[in-house]
Write an enzyme that holds these catalytic residues in place. Structure first.
Site, PDB file in Angstrom:
ATOM      1  N   ARG A  37       0.846  -1.187   0.000  1.00 56.70           N
ATOM      2  CA  ARG A  37       0.000   0.000   0.000  1.00 56.70           C
ATOM      3  C   ARG A  37       0.886   1.243   0.000  1.00 56.70           C
ATOM      4  NH1 ARG A  37      -4.460  -0.349   4.686  1.00 56.70           N
ATOM      5  NH2 ARG A  37      -4.908   1.770   3.929  1.00 56.70           N
ATOM      6  N   HIS A  38       0.316   2.353  -0.409  1.00 56.43           N
ATOM      7  CA  HIS A  38       1.029   3.628  -0.312  1.00 56.43           C
ATOM      8  C   HIS A  38       1.300   3.935   1.165  1.00 56.43           C
ATOM      9  CE1 HIS A  38      -2.724   5.359   1.190  1.00 56.43           C
ATOM     10  NE2 HIS A  38      -3.332   4.696   0.213  1.00 56.43           N
TER      11      HIS A  38
ATOM     12  N   ASN B  77      -5.772   9.358   5.443  1.00 53.86           N
ATOM     13  CA  ASN B  77      -5.743   8.254   6.405  1.00 53.86           C
ATOM     14  C   ASN B  77      -5.749   8.785   7.832  1.00 53.86           C
ATOM     15  OD1 ASN B  77      -3.536   6.270   4.322  1.00 53.86           O
ATOM     16  ND2 ASN B  77      -5.748   6.099   4.543  1.00 53.86           N
TER      17      ASN B  77
ATOM     18  N   ARG C  10      -0.708   9.779  -3.772  1.00 56.33           N
ATOM     19  CA  ARG C  10      -0.114   9.095  -2.614  1.00 56.33           C
ATOM     20  C   ARG C  10       0.739   7.887  -3.000  1.00 56.33           C
ATOM     21  NH1 ARG C  10      -5.635   8.910  -2.589  1.00 56.33           N
ATOM     22  NH2 ARG C  10      -6.758   6.929  -2.389  1.00 56.33           N
TER      23      ARG C  10
ATOM     24  N   GLU D  10      -7.642   3.585  -6.500  1.00 52.51           N
ATOM     25  CA  GLU D  10      -8.502   3.092  -5.429  1.00 52.51           C
ATOM     26  C   GLU D  10      -9.966   3.105  -5.857  1.00 52.51           C
ATOM     27  OE1 GLU D  10      -9.093   1.201  -3.192  1.00 52.51           O
ATOM     28  OE2 GLU D  10      -8.356   2.031  -1.313  1.00 52.51           O
TER      29      GLU D  10
ATOM     30  N   HIS E  34      -3.450   0.579  -3.621  1.00 48.83           N
ATOM     31  CA  HIS E  34      -4.385   0.919  -2.558  1.00 48.83           C
ATOM     32  C   HIS E  34      -5.010  -0.352  -1.993  1.00 48.83           C
ATOM     33  CE1 HIS E  34      -4.106   5.047  -4.167  1.00 48.83           C
ATOM     34  NE2 HIS E  34      -4.041   4.407  -5.325  1.00 48.83           N
TER      35      HIS E  34
END
Length: 518
Positions: A301-302, A308, A361, A391, A457
């Protein structure tokens, strides 16, 4: 002069005059507040979504669920593998089967001749496969009959009267003309001859053959050698088995009445005969990207984003300070473990690839990677951007927290909780929608023989992970893909070998404090 008035049923009919609203809006006037029409036919849960997002779709209601597509008109096909042992037929059989089910909702069944034979007589050494061993040949012929009878039965089934097409896959050597004629005879009355497609797998690279036999057939544990502790002894016996098959092997190509696909050296050369139709065409395209060579696929994942931290979903926010810390750690880890691994699985790990989504991201997460030009001109870890890896889009809820959605649109929240796979965000996407667009990136990953690092994502990586692990797609929405973690997958016959590496926040290996993200 000819009349410009259109004629209907032989009579001229005047069209109503066109009226144009010339009333001008007041300058700098505030927009009128959005109000739901009291006569709106929309159901309550859709009204809640409208109110939450302050939109009014009077004549364009939201589709709330994914209608599963139909990719065939009820046609059935039989794929028959052809080739010597140790060429990757079994691995290809199971991957094709899973791809058809996962991305195309087509029922499939794989039958392996070796498994049927083992149920009849157990494990056997190379001498059992000698063409001069008449007793063994009789047993093998009975095993073929059992397999084909079961496949015939499967092809005749109809799931709840839906008339959905299905694909059977016969995983066997089928190296003689007699073997192939037997298949056609058994399928008479069930399939037209053009729907029986032979898929021949040829590998001429001796190093790749040896690597496949050692890393897949022997290491992973072929049933015939489970009790053999001496690896070299098992390899020698398997190679002697291949020699028995080689003596009677008749490649495809002589009989032009057959429908076949011939793949040489992992797609270096592909030839076809009598292949036509939508689904066979898609199968050919997929097979052209398949290979059996071991290679690592790294999923990450980023780094933690600012959204977040705020517990918001969607958006295109930059990284947080913690996310920047992970970006730096990931660059160092990739340099040491992907580009210069202690035990490389591929010929040149320095030719590793890098895939990201188009969102900020993910691009920020890989911005510390070294992209120097190597002596052969290869750009190290040159980034390939995929919109298909973006995403899942939350539609009118994009930028909200789950608590906000639950408070403003509780029925929408409940609908998604009940069926996360097929629920579609209002004006957004469902997991099923994302699965369809992710397919092109996944097929590209299948074709790579170099390592690949995929930075994307949570929802997207759940789908990619479930595909390579050969899990049912219904499990994808709940697979844990934590932040600050690299997941290494090495494809095998069924699924992958997996290993996870936590790069930062190691004291919290489960990353239980991850912000919710789809």
């Amino acid at each position: 002069m000819a009349s410009n008035v259109p004629k209907f049923m032989g009579k001229e009919k005047k069209l109503p005059p066109l009226t144009i609203n010339t009333k001008k809006a007041k300058p700098n006037s505030a927009p009128e507040p959005v109000r739901l029409s009291p006569k709106s036919p929309l159901p309550d849960h859709v009204k809640q979504a409208c109110e939450a997002a302050e939109v009014q779709p009077k004549s364009n209601p939201y589709p709330q669920a994914f209608a599963r597509p139909v990719y065939s008109n009820g046609d059935r096909f039989l794929l028959c593998l052809v080739g010597l042992p140790g060429r990757g037929k079994t691995m290809i059989s199971y991957r094709v089967s899973h791809w058809l089910q996962y991305f195309h909702d087509i029922p499939t069944k794989v039958l392996n001749l070796g498994n049927t034979r083992r149920k009849m007589v157990g494990e056997k050494a190379h001498s059992f496969f000698d063409a001069n061993n008449q007793k063994a040949q009789g047993i093998l012929d009975n095993a073929r009959k059992l397999c084909l009878a079961e496949l015939r039965k499967f092809l005749q089934e109809d799931e709840e009267g839906k008339h959905v097409g299905r694909v059977a896959i016969y995983d066997a050597a089928n190296i003689t003309e007699g073997n192939r004629k037997q298949v056609i005879e058994v399928m008479k009355g069930v399939l037209p001859r053009s729907h029986i497609i032979f898929v021949e797998i040829i590998q001429t690279n001796k190093m790749k053959i040896d690597r496949h036999i050692r890393s897949v057939k022997i290491k992973v544990g072929m049933p015939d050698y489970k009790s053999e502790k001496d690896t070299e002894k098992a390899v020698v016996d398997y190679m002697l088995r291949v020699e028995h098959f080689q003596k009677i092997y008749v490649p495809l190509g002589k009989d032009k009445s057959l429908s076949y696909i011939k793949i040489v050296d992992d797609g270096r050369q592909v030839s076809m005969n009598k292949i036509k139709g939508f689904l066979p065409g898609r199968i050919v395209n997929y097979l052209m990207n398949l290979h059996t060579q071991p290679r690592p696929i790294y999923l990450s994942r980023h780094g933690e984003s600012q959204y977040n931290v705020l517990k918001k979903i969607g958006g295109n926010s930059p990284l947080s300070p913690q996310g920047e810390k992970y970006a730096e750690a990931l660059a160092d880890w990739v340099k040491e473990n992907v580009l210069q691994p202690a035990k490389p699985l591929t010929g040149n790990p320095m030719h590793a690839r890098l895939y990201t989504s188009s969102l900020r991201r993910t691009k920020d997460t890989v911005r510390h990677f070294d992209h120097k030009v190597q002596e052969d001109g290869w750009v190290t870890m040159r980034r390939r951007e995929w919109r298909a890896l973006d995403e899942i889009f939350a539609g009118v809820f994009d930028g909200m927290t789950y608590q906000e959605i639950k408070r403003k649109a509780p029925q929408q929240f409940k609908l998604r909780s009940k069926n996360k796979l097929e629920y579609r965000y209002p004006r957004g996407e469902s997991y099923m929608d994302v699965i369809k667009r992710v397919e092109q990136a996944v097929v590209s990953m299948e074709g790579l023989q170099d390592p690949v690092v995929v930075v994307a994502h949570q929802a997207v990586l759940r789908i990619v992970y479930a595909y390579f692990m050969m899990l049912d797609k219904s499990k994808a929405p709940t697979i844990p893909i934590p932040l600050n973690t690299v997941i290494m997958l090495v494809p095998r016959n069924k699924g992958c070998e997996e290993e996870r590496f936590v790069l930062v926040n190691k004291e919290n290996k489960e990353n239980s404090n991850d912000a919710p993200s789809h």
